[in-house]
Design an enzyme around this catalytic site. Structure first.
Site, PDB file in Angstrom:
ATOM      1  N   HIS A 196     -29.259  83.637  15.649  1.00 11.62           N
ATOM      2  CA  HIS A 196     -28.459  83.519  14.437  1.00 11.62           C
ATOM      3  C   HIS A 196     -29.151  84.193  13.241  1.00 11.62           C
ATOM      4  O   HIS A 196     -28.531  84.912  12.464  1.00 11.62           O
ATOM      5  CB  HIS A 196     -28.249  82.042  14.135  1.00 11.62           C
ATOM      6  CG  HIS A 196     -26.963  81.802  13.449  1.00 11.62           C
ATOM      7  ND1 HIS A 196     -25.855  81.357  14.100  1.00 11.62           N
ATOM      8  CD2 HIS A 196     -26.590  82.030  12.184  1.00 11.62           C
ATOM      9  CE1 HIS A 196     -24.862  81.293  13.248  1.00 11.62           C
ATOM     10  NE2 HIS A 196     -25.287  81.695  12.081  1.00 11.62           N
ATOM     11  N   ARG A 303     -15.953  90.164  18.079  1.00 10.04           N
ATOM     12  CA  ARG A 303     -16.302  88.930  18.815  1.00 10.04           C
ATOM     13  C   ARG A 303     -15.397  87.797  18.326  1.00 10.04           C
ATOM     14  O   ARG A 303     -15.722  87.107  17.356  1.00 10.04           O
ATOM     15  CB  ARG A 303     -17.769  88.585  18.572  1.00 10.04           C
ATOM     16  CG  ARG A 303     -18.764  89.551  19.197  1.00 10.04           C
ATOM     17  CD  ARG A 303     -20.193  89.093  18.896  1.00 10.04           C
ATOM     18  NE  ARG A 303     -21.174  89.684  19.768  1.00 10.04           N
ATOM     19  CZ  ARG A 303     -22.002  90.676  19.410  1.00 10.04           C
ATOM     20  NH1 ARG A 303     -21.932  91.199  18.202  1.00 10.04           N
ATOM     21  NH2 ARG A 303     -22.889  91.144  20.269  1.00 10.04           N
ATOM     22  N   ARG A 339     -12.370  91.468  21.801  1.00 12.20           N
ATOM     23  CA  ARG A 339     -12.874  90.847  23.019  1.00 12.20           C
ATOM     24  C   ARG A 339     -12.325  89.430  23.055  1.00 12.20           C
ATOM     25  O   ARG A 339     -12.447  88.693  22.066  1.00 12.20           O
ATOM     26  CB  ARG A 339     -14.400  90.817  22.991  1.00 12.20           C
ATOM     27  CG  ARG A 339     -14.968  90.022  24.148  1.00 12.20           C
ATOM     28  CD  ARG A 339     -16.455  90.105  24.203  1.00 12.20           C
ATOM     29  NE  ARG A 339     -17.080  89.205  23.241  1.00 12.20           N
ATOM     30  CZ  ARG A 339     -18.392  89.121  23.083  1.00 12.20           C
ATOM     31  NH1 ARG A 339     -19.192  89.905  23.782  1.00 12.20           N
ATOM     32  NH2 ARG A 339     -18.903  88.290  22.212  1.00 12.20           N
ATOM     33  N   GLU A 439     -21.177  93.307  32.026  1.00 19.19           N
ATOM     34  CA  GLU A 439     -22.416  92.671  31.551  1.00 19.19           C
ATOM     35  C   GLU A 439     -23.011  91.736  32.593  1.00 19.19           C
ATOM     36  O   GLU A 439     -23.969  91.021  32.338  1.00 19.19           O
ATOM     37  CB  GLU A 439     -22.175  91.944  30.221  1.00 19.19           C
ATOM     38  CG  GLU A 439     -20.956  91.067  30.189  1.00 19.19           C
ATOM     39  CD  GLU A 439     -20.684  90.452  28.808  1.00 19.19           C
ATOM     40  OE1 GLU A 439     -21.567  90.498  27.940  1.00 19.19           O
ATOM     41  OE2 GLU A 439     -19.598  89.902  28.628  1.00 19.19           O
ATOM     42  N   ASN A 462     -26.709  93.407  26.269  1.00 14.93           N
ATOM     43  CA  ASN A 462     -27.450  92.188  25.913  1.00 14.93           C
ATOM     44  C   ASN A 462     -27.476  91.230  27.103  1.00 14.93           C
ATOM     45  O   ASN A 462     -28.510  90.675  27.460  1.00 14.93           O
ATOM     46  CB  ASN A 462     -26.796  91.467  24.727  1.00 14.93           C
ATOM     47  CG  ASN A 462     -26.687  92.350  23.515  1.00 14.93           C
ATOM     48  OD1 ASN A 462     -27.315  93.404  23.469  1.00 14.93           O
ATOM     49  ND2 ASN A 462     -25.897  91.961  22.539  1.00 14.93           N
ATOM     50  N   ASP A 463     -26.307  91.053  27.698  1.00 19.44           N
ATOM     51  CA  ASP A 463     -26.240  90.168  28.859  1.00 19.44           C
ATOM     52  C   ASP A 463     -26.627  90.888  30.142  1.00 19.44           C
ATOM     53  O   ASP A 463     -27.289  90.314  31.001  1.00 19.44           O
ATOM     54  CB  ASP A 463     -24.837  89.568  28.989  1.00 19.44           C
ATOM     55  CG  ASP A 463     -24.674  88.378  28.062  1.00 19.44           C
ATOM     56  OD1 ASP A 463     -25.611  87.563  27.994  1.00 19.44           O
ATOM     57  OD2 ASP A 463     -23.640  88.278  27.393  1.00 19.44           O
ATOM     58  N   ARG A 473     -32.333  86.150  26.986  1.00 21.14           N
ATOM     59  CA  ARG A 473     -32.346  87.086  25.857  1.00 21.14           C
ATOM     60  C   ARG A 473     -32.786  86.474  24.535  1.00 21.14           C
ATOM     61  O   ARG A 473     -33.087  87.189  23.586  1.00 21.14           O
ATOM     62  CB  ARG A 473     -30.973  87.734  25.703  1.00 21.14           C
ATOM     63  CG  ARG A 473     -29.877  86.761  25.343  1.00 21.14           C
ATOM     64  CD  ARG A 473     -28.514  87.387  25.489  1.00 21.14           C
ATOM     65  NE  ARG A 473     -27.896  87.675  24.212  1.00 21.14           N
ATOM     66  CZ  ARG A 473     -26.614  87.958  24.047  1.00 21.14           C
ATOM     67  NH1 ARG A 473     -25.812  88.034  25.089  1.00 21.14           N
ATOM     68  NH2 ARG A 473     -26.115  88.202  22.867  1.00 21.14           N
ATOM     69  N   CYS A 510     -21.441  98.308  24.016  1.00 21.61           N
ATOM     70  CA  CYS A 510     -21.405  97.519  22.784  1.00 21.61           C
ATOM     71  C   CYS A 510     -22.608  96.584  22.664  1.00 21.61           C
ATOM     72  O   CYS A 510     -22.707  95.821  21.720  1.00 21.61           O
ATOM     73  CB  CYS A 510     -20.099  96.755  22.676  1.00 21.61           C
ATOM     74  SG  CYS A 510     -19.809  95.689  24.086  1.00 21.61           S
TER      75      CYS A 510
HETATM   76  C1  PEP Z   1     -23.559  91.970  25.290  1.00 24.04           C
HETATM   77  O1  PEP Z   1     -23.759  91.051  26.102  1.00 24.04           O
HETATM   78  O2  PEP Z   1     -24.149  93.062  25.322  1.00 24.04           O
HETATM   79  C2  PEP Z   1     -22.588  91.800  24.204  1.00 24.04           C
HETATM   80  C3  PEP Z   1     -22.290  92.774  23.378  1.00 24.04           C
HETATM   81  O3  PEP Z   1     -22.025  90.575  24.066  1.00 24.04           O
HETATM   82  P1  PEP Z   1     -22.700  89.346  23.292  1.00 24.04           P
HETATM   83  O4  PEP Z   1     -23.929  89.840  22.613  1.00 24.04           O
HETATM   84  O5  PEP Z   1     -21.663  88.854  22.344  1.00 24.04           O
HETATM   85  O6  PEP Z   1     -22.958  88.418  24.436  1.00 24.04           O
HETATM   86 MG    MG Z   2     -22.370  89.424  26.255  1.00 16.96          MG
END
Ligand code: PEP
Ligand code: MG
Length: 576
Positions: A196, A303, A339, A439, A462-463, A473, A510
């Site tokens: 956050h 998001r 999304r 992801e 990210n995921d 993460r 993304c």
């Molecule tokens: C990701 O997982 O890369 C992504 C963009 O989604 P979030 O960060 O919202 O999980």
């Molecule tokens: Mg994600």
């Protein structure tokens, strides 16, 4: 020789830029509470004093809300609504008054007892949602106590000169009384790249390093610090040469940003003419102005879950449709990629009575899985999105797809909802692109099947990185293992791009990896068609794209894929 080792702290780069200044240590305020016995005759007076403190807290929260709306936008301001609701809770109102007449002691003491009791009951809970709610109650109690004790100024208000704020954690509510124009950086004990605090610092465009573990016990107010939000380092008492270097780098960066913004109206196109879609990641309708300011040509990730968080009831179809329409309209003629809800069931627990605790929510009922299990919530969102489709150029994407059948189930529900709206004679756009977010490793490995059914794929690194490498993460203890250049990740990205193209579909990214400019050439060479990043990163990315040719980037990608060591790969990319 001076020991310079101890002056360097390594954390996680959370918001780019360099900040130089004196430390302002935001310490957890210790309030001294004394038990006072009351005579019966003083009880009425004590109740009145308590009620006055509640009224003052309410007024303070209402002001905070207005301030948060102005500075941080609606999403973060919702926290003030949560606090206002907590303030009405019997734990902090009626129960305290009842105890007061029963025990004949002062209000402060009873609030303290109530907090201790809450901690005893809930401290062992592992559930993030409940832990957060307890923290919220404690935060509100703290505000009431400050009014009872006549403490007017908050620590944040004491910042009177340019400072680096050092804190254990930083919540949106902590930033309300912060004069953000005086804050030149954040150094925070906890958190990861997607915490956050990181997102908050990015939206305030303040350099930040998080996950520093114990920085709050290593520095004191008045110490001199450099925050390097690009590298994730913090230097305490830098020597004159380091200070000079950083100041120079900071000036260069400011000048660079001013130069880069001039590219705003130029296309994101490689030297040899490949047009790249350069879009932005956002969370609320308020973020759109930033998107346009930095020259993005669309939103590549909206998001939507932010509209569902920190509230007492689910957003209605009308509220959602209004919100989505507003964004899509402002972005016209550019596309807005919505999304669908990416949320773990725990976040929606207040609305779902049958919800059962999960010991590992990241591998549990999240995102599309959650929506398929609770189709009413999903259908309401899809109806709202489709209603918004005539207001702009919208795209829809499902998150956390783990394979073909899940994606097809999502598409089927969407098709049903579409037909339902057509029967209701609701106007819809005739052509809406539907994509799959890649992801989860299983989706990456079967991307060819998904590409056949989807209009586009978008890689959520990210995921994808966390699930492929089995590295949480947001856990600072394993942050160094979170490696976008791991060969497994690069091979997966290549597979996904090839799969999309073999079916004539476009592919974007993304996740945060798309924002890191060290990777831009590599990603171009892996054949990415779209990059979606935090708005402030757009100008820099555009300048790299505009100075790169496809043959050059393909050569780089080929070379990087042949290296077995990600450190070497990074060195090579830094040199390119
Ligand atoms: C990701 O997982 O890369 C992504 C963009 O989604 P979030 O960060 O919202 O999980
Ligand atoms: Mg994600």
């Amino acid at each position: 020789m001076e020991n310079t080792e101890s002056k360097f702290f390594h954390g996680i780069a959370a918001s780019p830029g360099i900040g130089v200044g004196k430390v302002f240590l935001l310490e957890k305020e210790e309030l001294i509470i004394v038990k006072k016995s009351l005579h019966k005759k003083d009880l009425v007076k004590e109740v009145a004093r308590f009620r006055k403190a509640l009224a003052a807290t309410r007024k303070e929260l209402q002001q905070d809300k207005l301030e948060m709306l102005k500075v941080l936008g609606k999403t973060h301001a919702r926290l003030a609504d949560v606090y206002l609701l907590i303030l009405e809770d019997p734990i902090l109102t009626k129960d305290i008054e009842k105890q007061m007449s029963k025990e004949q002691v002062n209000a402060e003491f009873l609030i303290q007892i109530a907090i201790e009791k809450l901690h005893r009951t809930f401290d062992n809970l592992t559930d993030d949602y409940f832990r957060e709610r307890i923290n919220d109650i404690v935060e509100v109690s703290h505000k009431i106590l400050r009014h009872l004790l006549g403490k007017e100024k908050t620590q944040q208000e004491e910042i009177t000169e340019e400072s680096i704020v050092v804190a254990h954690n930083l919540l949106p509510s902590d930033t309300i009384n912060l004069k953000t124009n005086l804050v030149k950086g954040f150094a925070i004990d906890v958190g990861g790249k997607t915490s956050h605090t990181a997102l908050l610092a990015q939206s305030l465009e303040i350099p930040a390093v998080v996950g520093l573990k114990d920085i709050t016990s290593r520095v004191k107010t008045g110490d001199f610090l450099i925050i390097d939000g690009n590298q994730g380092t913090v230097i305490l008492d830098p020597d004159p040469q380091a200070l000079k270097n950083y100041k120079r780098e900071k000036e260069i960066q400011i000048r660079e940003t001013q130069d880069l913004i001039k590219l705003r109206d130029l296309p994101a196109q490689t030297v040899d003419g490949k047009r790249i879609e350069l879009s932005a990641n956002i969370e609320t309708a308020e973020d759109v102005k930033n998107v346009l300011y930095y020259g993005a040509e669309g939103i590549g990730l909206f998001r939507t879950e932010y509209l569902f968080m920190n509230r007492e009831s689910l957003p209605s179809e009308e509220e959602q449709a209004e919100h989505y329409s507003r964004v899509a309209k402002k972005m016209m003629p550019y596309p807005t990629l919505f999304r669908t809800l990416d949320i773990g069931g725990d976040k929606l627990k207040p609305f779902i009575h049958s919800y059962a605790e999960e010991s590992n929510p990241f591998l549990g009922l999240r995102a599309l899985r959650f929506c398929l299990k609770y189709p009413d919530i999903f259908r309401t969102q899809l109806r709202a999105l489709l209603k918004a489709s005539t207001e702009g150029n919208i795209r829809i994407m499902f998150p956390m797809v783990s394979g073909l059948s899940e994606f097809l189930q999502g598409k089927e529900i969407l098709e049903n909802v579409k037909n339902e709206l057509i029967r209701e004679r609701v106007p819809l756009s005739p052509r809406i692109e539907i994509g799959a977010m890649i992801e989860v490793p299983s989706a990456a490995i079967t991307a060819d099947l998904l590409a056949k059914e989807a209009d586009f794929l978008s890689i959520g690194t990210n995921d994808l990185i966390q699930y492929t490498l089995a590295v949480d993460r947001i856990n600072e203890n394993v942050a160094s293992m979170y490696d976008p250049l791991h060969l497994s990740i690069l091979r997966l990205i290549k597979m996904i791009c090839d799969a999309a193209h073999s079916h004539g579909k476009w592919v974007g990214m993304c996740g945060e990896m798309a924002s890191d400019t060290h990777f831009t050439k590599l990603l171009l060479g892996l054949d990415l068609d779209e990059f979606s990043v935090v708005p402030a990163f757009i100008p820099k990315l555009k300048s790299i794209i505009r100075s790169t040719s496809l043959p050059e980037s393909r050569r780089i990608a080929e070379e990087i894929l042949s290296l077995k060591d990600s450190n070497k790969a990074l060195e090579r990319l830094k040199a390119s």
